[in-house]
Design an enzyme around this catalytic site. Structure first.
Site, PDB file in Angstrom:
ATOM      1  N   GLU A 160      -0.865 -31.041  -6.003  1.00  0.00           N
ATOM      2  CA  GLU A 160      -1.794 -31.868  -6.962  1.00  0.00           C
ATOM      3  C   GLU A 160      -2.219 -32.994  -6.304  1.00  0.00           C
ATOM      4  O   GLU A 160      -2.134 -34.094  -6.650  1.00  0.00           O
ATOM      5  CB  GLU A 160      -1.206 -32.277  -8.375  1.00  0.00           C
ATOM      6  CG  GLU A 160      -0.642 -30.967  -9.213  1.00  0.00           C
ATOM      7  CD  GLU A 160      -0.146 -30.991 -10.509  1.00  0.00           C
ATOM      8  OE1 GLU A 160       0.026 -32.265 -10.677  1.00  0.00           O
ATOM      9  OE2 GLU A 160       0.394 -29.915 -10.972  1.00  0.00           O
ATOM     10  N   ASN A 201      -0.493 -26.728  -3.432  1.00  0.00           N
ATOM     11  CA  ASN A 201      -0.513 -26.155  -4.825  1.00  0.00           C
ATOM     12  C   ASN A 201      -1.543 -27.156  -5.643  1.00  0.00           C
ATOM     13  O   ASN A 201      -1.290 -28.245  -5.532  1.00  0.00           O
ATOM     14  CB  ASN A 201       0.975 -25.998  -5.297  1.00  0.00           C
ATOM     15  CG  ASN A 201       1.050 -25.269  -6.584  1.00  0.00           C
ATOM     16  OD1 ASN A 201       0.373 -24.166  -6.475  1.00  0.00           O
ATOM     17  ND2 ASN A 201       1.806 -25.858  -7.554  1.00  0.00           N
ATOM     18  N   HIS A 237      -3.567 -22.536 -14.846  1.00  0.00           N
ATOM     19  CA  HIS A 237      -3.373 -23.049 -16.120  1.00  0.00           C
ATOM     20  C   HIS A 237      -4.590 -22.797 -17.083  1.00  0.00           C
ATOM     21  O   HIS A 237      -5.391 -23.657 -17.075  1.00  0.00           O
ATOM     22  CB  HIS A 237      -2.712 -24.380 -16.260  1.00  0.00           C
ATOM     23  CG  HIS A 237      -1.421 -24.464 -15.882  1.00  0.00           C
ATOM     24  ND1 HIS A 237      -0.118 -24.039 -16.276  1.00  0.00           N
ATOM     25  CD2 HIS A 237      -1.097 -25.079 -14.579  1.00  0.00           C
ATOM     26  CE1 HIS A 237       0.726 -24.413 -15.427  1.00  0.00           C
ATOM     27  NE2 HIS A 237       0.404 -25.031 -14.549  1.00  0.00           N
ATOM     28  N   GLU A 265       1.271 -20.634 -11.010  1.00  0.00           N
ATOM     29  CA  GLU A 265       1.709 -20.996 -12.503  1.00  0.00           C
ATOM     30  C   GLU A 265       0.938 -20.534 -13.457  1.00  0.00           C
ATOM     31  O   GLU A 265       0.407 -21.367 -14.492  1.00  0.00           O
ATOM     32  CB  GLU A 265       1.573 -22.622 -12.361  1.00  0.00           C
ATOM     33  CG  GLU A 265       2.426 -23.209 -11.540  1.00  0.00           C
ATOM     34  CD  GLU A 265       2.424 -24.855 -11.492  1.00  0.00           C
ATOM     35  OE1 GLU A 265       2.066 -25.282 -12.381  1.00  0.00           O
ATOM     36  OE2 GLU A 265       2.709 -25.519 -10.324  1.00  0.00           O
ATOM     37  N   ASP A 267      -0.621 -19.340 -16.852  1.00  0.00           N
ATOM     38  CA  ASP A 267      -0.400 -19.195 -18.284  1.00  0.00           C
ATOM     39  C   ASP A 267      -1.926 -19.184 -18.915  1.00  0.00           C
ATOM     40  O   ASP A 267      -2.973 -19.794 -18.130  1.00  0.00           O
ATOM     41  CB  ASP A 267       0.417 -20.289 -19.038  1.00  0.00           C
ATOM     42  CG  ASP A 267       0.345 -21.562 -18.694  1.00  0.00           C
ATOM     43  OD1 ASP A 267      -0.976 -22.119 -18.286  1.00  0.00           O
ATOM     44  OD2 ASP A 267       1.265 -22.431 -18.778  1.00  0.00           O
TER      45      ASP A 267
HETATM   46  O1  9MR Z   1       6.438 -27.081 -17.017  1.00  0.00           O
HETATM   47  C1  9MR Z   1       6.860 -28.363 -16.618  1.00  0.00           C
HETATM   48  C2  9MR Z   1       7.374 -29.458 -17.625  1.00  0.00           C
HETATM   49  O2  9MR Z   1       8.389 -28.821 -18.086  1.00  0.00           O
HETATM   50  C3  9MR Z   1       7.693 -30.790 -17.138  1.00  0.00           C
HETATM   51  O3  9MR Z   1       7.793 -31.398 -18.383  1.00  0.00           O
HETATM   52  C4  9MR Z   1       6.293 -31.006 -16.585  1.00  0.00           C
HETATM   53  C5  9MR Z   1       6.410 -32.641 -16.066  1.00  0.00           C
HETATM   54  O4  9MR Z   1       5.106 -33.035 -15.439  1.00  0.00           O
HETATM   55  O5  9MR Z   1       6.056 -30.165 -15.659  1.00  0.00           O
HETATM   56  C6  9MR Z   1       5.566 -28.927 -15.966  1.00  0.00           C
HETATM   57  O6  9MR Z   1       5.025 -28.204 -15.038  1.00  0.00           O
HETATM   58  C7  9MR Z   1       3.910 -28.505 -14.196  1.00  0.00           C
HETATM   59  C8  9MR Z   1       4.223 -28.081 -12.742  1.00  0.00           C
HETATM   60  O7  9MR Z   1       5.481 -28.678 -12.236  1.00  0.00           O
HETATM   61  C9  9MR Z   1       3.053 -28.434 -11.921  1.00  0.00           C
HETATM   62  N1  9MR Z   1       1.819 -28.094 -12.527  1.00  0.00           N
HETATM   63  C10 9MR Z   1       1.685 -28.380 -13.829  1.00  0.00           C
HETATM   64  C11 9MR Z   1       2.750 -27.851 -14.771  1.00  0.00           C
HETATM   65  C12 9MR Z   1       2.492 -27.875 -16.233  1.00  0.00           C
HETATM   66  O8  9MR Z   1       2.509 -29.444 -16.548  1.00  0.00           O
END
Ligand code: 9MR
Length: 541
Positions: A160, A201, A237, A265, A267
């Protein structure tokens, strides 16, 4: 239905043998697991996993093991988990994920090494040199720990790093270290494991847009400098209310750079509660992401960000939205499970052959020398409209996920006749809309650059000048100066002026419209304004 799924429903999970032992040899059969079908195609199908559920829930474990060939730690490999205090490493969660993959013949994708989120404050508070060293040390230790383990052979090295407009994210990494932290992170990861595939990513980079184009340009430029970027992670996402992006086209352009592409990732959220229509649309989105990956040979696989609606980040982050995964909260398979299954298996659902309805006639507004906004009545579709393309004759001018688009890069003083075509995720296209004609306004001329300066100023007034220099020949020009309120242009020379509010447009006079290649001309004017000091500066177009 697979043996595993039958066993889950029958409540006989405990009796199942180790998952790897029940996997069939290729070719896969229609009833097989997701991973069997994916493996038969040479792709992976993955899921994010949470360590507490892996430890505590047997149904969770069984599905994670039986249906997926690749796993990603949802949180356990992030910096706050692995190095909460400087040089104090904790690999308990990360090791748990790796051990699960080893036991179930799966690959692990390492997520993630350098991110602005979930990074402890001790890192964020370091000065530049110490921060760079801490980053390199973290990468060396975390990647190094698994470098000899054949199940962990890919990493999200940076995560990111872009803002939505495509500029580099103004994170603490960027603020302290500038752009170079990205290349340094990849080099450190390569040094720690020369065999791992190293990924960049991000989210909102699934379709062709400003952010994904910035990512494309960065990957190309890093690779040209021999920075070891092997792979691009498209998080994906998605949300059914925002339309389906042009995933395959985007994947293919990255693939054409020679890099591996992976969906990291996936969804597909919706406004809850679920209903049949939303489930069907969601299933189409899942299907189309998987089909795009199947169609692009450099796409290595698709990882879903979890698998059961029982556990998902979505409702916490987007209140009122959820139901984003392929199993419901009770581990029942949703239509999206079937869609992923069938897309991997080769498609047992009949293809969608129904095109969207014809879009409305576009209306043109905000017409400038080089742009215009088009808006039209949206199309409908038996599944979902995934987007629109705007054509001038057979030339595609723009694409849009919504029923509106702003055209840019048009030629001044030119007539455009345009129409719109809607498409769905299966690639069906509507009939052409009715055409709309509009003409762009006069611009300063192709290849012309206006340079503004204040020649002289006095309390309440000023004399301004614009010099227009052109790289190619033009026969007319026009420059618009838009001032803050309070400015009035009272007199001009060597041009014809018209005013609209605070925008003052200057067109060539009869005798100075022609400027040869490399030539220039100058016009001037007198302005008044209500303030004192330096006269306000206008926007120039
Ligand atoms: O799914 C993850 C969640 O459990 C955490 O609280 C969160 C913290 O920032 O991160 C989520 O996963 C993220 C991933 O690491 C990076 N891309 C976005 C995902 C969804 O927020």
């Amino acid at each position: 239905m697979s043996a595993i799924r039958r066993a889950i429903l029958a409540g006989t999970l405990a009796a199942l043998p180790v998952v790897a032992a029940v996997l069939p040899a290729t070719p896969a059969h229609a009833s097989d697991t997701l991973r069997a079908h994916a493996e038969a195609r040479g792709k992976f199908i993955g899921t994010a996993v949470a360590t507490s559920q892996l430890a505590n829930e047997s149904t969770y474990r069984t599905i994670a093991a039986s249906e997926f060939s690749q796993i990603t730690a949802e949180n356990a490999m992030k910096w706050d988990a692995t190095e909460p205090s400087q040089n104090q490493f904790n690999f308990s969660g990360a090791d748990q994920v790796v051990a699960f993959a080893e036991a179930n013949d799966q690959q692990v994708h390492g997520h993630t090494l350098v991110w602005h989120s979930q990074t402890p404050s001790w890192v964020q508070n370091l000065g530049a040199d110490a921060m760079r060293s801490a980053m390199q040390n973290h990468i060396a230790r975390v990647v190094g720990r698994y470098a000899s383990n054949p199940v962990l052979k890919s990493w999200d090295v940076v995560n990111e790093v872009f803002e939505e407009n495509g500029s580099l994210r103004n994170s603490f990494w960027y603020q302290r270290l500038g752009e170079s932290y990205i290349a340094d992170a990849f080099r450190a990861a390569r040094a720690a494991d020369p065999d791992a595939r190293l990924c960049i990513n991000d989210y909102n980079v699934e379709g062709v847009n400003a952010k994904s184009t910035a990512m494309y340009n960065l990957v190309r430029s890093l690779r040209a400098q021999n920075v070891p970027v092997d792979c691009v992670g498209l998080q994906s996402h998605l949300a059914i209310q925002y339309g389906f992006p042009n995933v395959q086209e985007n994947m293919q352009r990255f693939a054409d750079l020679g890099v591996e592409v992976r969906v990291t990732e996936l969804d597909v959220r919706m406004q809850t509660p679920r209903n049949t229509t939303k489930d069907t649309t969601q299933a189409t989105y899942y299907s189309n992401v998987v089909k795009a990956c199947v169609a692009v040979s450099r796409c290595s696989g698709v990882t879903i960000w979890g698998f059961t609606d029982r556990y998902s980040w979505v409702p916490d982050t987007f209140p009122g939205e959820g139901a984003a995964l392929i199993y419901d909260e009770n581990y029942g398979e949703k239509p999206s499970y079937t869609a992923v299954h069938d897309a991997l298996a080769g498609g047992t659902t009949p293809d969608d052959t129904t095109p969207p309805s014809t879009p409305g006639k576009p209306a043109a507004s905000a017409i400038t020398a080089t742009g215009a906004t088009l808006t039209w009545t949206a199309s409908t579709d038996n599944r979902a409209v995934s987007g629109y393309d705007v054509y001038r004759g057979t030339t595609k001018l723009a694409s849009s996920a919504t029923n509106s688009v702003t055209l840019t890069g048009l030629t001044p003083e030119t007539a455009y006749t345009v129409h719109v075509v809607a498409r769905d995720a299966a690639g069906n296209t509507s009939a052409n809309s009715e055409t709309t004609a509009f003409t762009t306004t006069a611009g300063s001329g192709t290849g012309c650059t206006p340079a503004y300066r204040v020649v002289n100023s006095w309390p309440g007034g000023f004399q301004g000048e614009v010099k227009i220099t052109c790289s190619g020949p033009v026969t007319s020009w026009r420059v618009t100066l838009t001032y803050p309120s309070g400015v009035n242009i009272t007199q001009s020379w060597s041009s014809t002026m018209s005013a609209s509010g605070n925008a003052f447009s200057f067109s060539n006079a009869a005798w100075n419209g022609s400027i040869p290649a490399g030539g220039s001309t100058t016009f001037g004017f007198i302005g008044s304004w209500s303030g004192t000091g330096t006269p306000p500066t206008p926007a120039i177009s």
